[in-house]
Design an enzyme around this catalytic site. Structure first.
Site, PDB file in Angstrom:
ATOM      1  N   CYS A   1      -2.190  12.761  -7.269  1.00 53.27           N
ATOM      2  CA  CYS A   1      -2.509  13.211  -6.187  1.00 53.27           C
ATOM      3  C   CYS A   1      -2.868  12.422  -5.128  1.00 53.27           C
ATOM      4  CB  CYS A   1      -3.725  14.473  -6.727  1.00 53.27           C
ATOM      5  SG  CYS A   1      -4.778  14.956  -5.066  1.00 53.27           S
TER       6      CYS A   1
ATOM      7  N   LYS B   1       0.582  -1.230  -0.162  1.00 50.65           N
ATOM      8  CA  LYS B   1       0.048  -0.127  -0.009  1.00 50.65           C
ATOM      9  C   LYS B   1       0.781   0.994   0.034  1.00 50.65           C
ATOM     10  CE  LYS B   1      -1.158   0.377   5.095  1.00 50.65           C
ATOM     11  NZ  LYS B   1      -0.352   1.318   5.330  1.00 50.65           N
ATOM     12  N   ASP B   2       2.074   1.167   0.477  1.00 52.60           N
ATOM     13  CA  ASP B   2       2.947   2.219   0.411  1.00 52.60           C
ATOM     14  C   ASP B   2       3.670   2.641  -1.039  1.00 52.60           C
ATOM     15  OD1 ASP B   2       2.408   2.628   2.798  1.00 52.60           O
ATOM     16  OD2 ASP B   2       4.148   1.486   3.788  1.00 52.60           O
TER      17      ASP B   2
ATOM     18  N   ARG C   1      -7.584   8.727   4.059  1.00 54.08           N
ATOM     19  CA  ARG C   1      -8.332   7.688   3.805  1.00 54.08           C
ATOM     20  C   ARG C   1      -8.978   7.738   5.391  1.00 54.08           C
ATOM     21  NH1 ARG C   1      -8.740   2.670   5.147  1.00 54.08           N
ATOM     22  NH2 ARG C   1      -6.425   2.898   5.485  1.00 54.08           N
ATOM     23  N   ARG C   2      -8.393   7.208   6.292  1.00 56.30           N
ATOM     24  CA  ARG C   2      -9.074   6.874   7.530  1.00 56.30           C
ATOM     25  C   ARG C   2      -9.768   8.104   8.045  1.00 56.30           C
ATOM     26  NH1 ARG C   2      -3.509   3.584   8.873  1.00 56.30           N
ATOM     27  NH2 ARG C   2      -4.162   1.573   8.166  1.00 56.30           N
TER      28      ARG C   2
ATOM     29  N   ARG D   1       1.714  10.234  12.996  1.00 52.89           N
ATOM     30  CA  ARG D   1       2.738   9.667  12.330  1.00 52.89           C
ATOM     31  C   ARG D   1       3.749   8.858  12.999  1.00 52.89           C
ATOM     32  NH1 ARG D   1       1.407  11.136   7.357  1.00 52.89           N
ATOM     33  NH2 ARG D   1       0.043  13.309   7.274  1.00 52.89           N
TER      34      ARG D   1
ATOM     35  N   ARG E   1       3.738   5.271  17.072  1.00 53.99           N
ATOM     36  CA  ARG E   1       2.300   5.412  17.101  1.00 53.99           C
ATOM     37  C   ARG E   1       1.727   5.002  18.223  1.00 53.99           C
ATOM     38  NH1 ARG E   1      -0.245   3.677  11.911  1.00 53.99           N
ATOM     39  NH2 ARG E   1       1.750   2.462  11.348  1.00 53.99           N
TER      40      ARG E   1
END
Length: 317
Positions: free
Chosen positions: A247, A92-93, A138-139, A156, A162
């Site tokens: 974007c 996903k990164d 998104r979250r 972050r 975190r």
């Protein structure tokens, strides 16, 4: 005769596959998983930890090579300069367009694709006010769409950082990817699965990249590829690529296979979560080529295009 051609493909590193990895606990776990899998197949490997942003003094500007990903950049450079042979990433990164000369060599079987809430008691969900932490657009957007009166603060750092910040602050909870916590044994007993939250495209999947010209390495890695996961994450990333146009935006996507059918669900939200556009489609696996693109175009044509323009303007400020 047949062997000599193959031997030319073996890199000068005498067949030891050098695995590039960042030095966070999760990155090392992922690299070690690939290391074990390759060694079980009889390959020799070594881990090469690569420090972030260190030796990026390449002659050619990074943007010309298409190197964009904040988490993948350092390892891309290490591969291009020949310091490592492969790199392991949380898929996903990884930017949807890879740098020149680098290819996807294996997608490993997906772990959980879910987001979960780590919390200090869930009573606040029924109350007017609440504070949740997440660094993901998104979250944040999906949370505010469901709980418009809550506040979402930025969070972050790597997983351990975190978790510590959640302990140290008076937030009600923070959102994490279940797979990341499971991989390094940090998932607490008490958490809330967010079944309603669409994950990031390719969440829970690991990607191994290699140099396109390195056929020995690519052949080795092809043995680790999980086809069903590969089909699903490619549809999700295709959806992301068409929507994004370079974007970052609050975009969720999930493709799942059930026997010979593939079901896709995707969404795009405004940054504040007030607007939400969704799309769902089911197709046979055989005819799923281009499904992500098709869904993205439908969403763009149904109001998503204007929203993407608004998001670009807001994020540029």
């Amino acid at each position: 005769m047949g062997n000599s051609a193959h031997n030319e493909d073996i890199p000068a590193n005498t067949g030891i596959i050098r695995i590039g990895t960042r030095d966070s606990e999760l990155a090392l776990w992922q690299a070690n998983k690939v290391k074990s899998a390759l060694e079980n197949l009889g390959y020799k490997t070594e881990l090469v930890p690569v420090k972030s942003e260190g030796d990026l003094n390449l002659d050619q500007p990074l943007y010309e090579m298409g190197i964009t990903g904040i988490f993948t950049k350092t390892l891309d450079v290490a591969m291009i300069t020949g310091k490592v042979d492969i790199a392991v990433h949380s898929m996903k990164d990884v930017p949807t367009t890879l740098p020149k000369g680098i290819v996807e060599a294996a997608v490993l079987e997906r772990a959980s694709n879910k987001d979960i809430l780590l919390h200090k008691g869930i009573e606040f969900l029924n109350e007017e006010k609440g504070t949740i932490a997440s660094g993901s657009l998104r979250r944040k957007a999906q949370w505010l769409n469901k709980y418009p009166n809550h506040q979402v603060v930025d969070l972050r750092g790597n997983v351990n950082t975190r978790l510590q910040k959640l302990k140290d602050n008076n937030w009600n909870g923070a959102i994490f990817a279940e797979a990341g916590l499971e991989r390094i044994n940090l998932k607490p007993k008490d958490f809330l699965p967010l079944e309603w939250m669409l994950p990031a495209p390719a969440q829970g999947a690991m990607l191994v990249v290699a140099m396109e010209k390195d056929t020995f390495i690519r052949e080795a890695l092809s043995k680790l590829n999980h086809r069903e996961t590969e089909i699903c994450v490619h549809i999700e990333r295709e959806f992301l690529k068409v929507l994004e146009g370079g974007c970052t935006a609050p975009i969720g996507a999930l493709a799942t296979i059930n026997v010979d059918e593939i079901h896709f669900e995707g969404n795009l939200l405004s940054l504040d979560g007030m607007q939400k556009y969704s799309v769902q489609k089911t197709a046979s696996v055989k005819e799923s080529n281009g499904l992500g693109q098709l869904c993205a175009k439908e969403l763009l044509n149904n109001g998503g295009r204007e929203l993407m323009e608004e998001i670009k303007v807001k994020l540029a400020k």
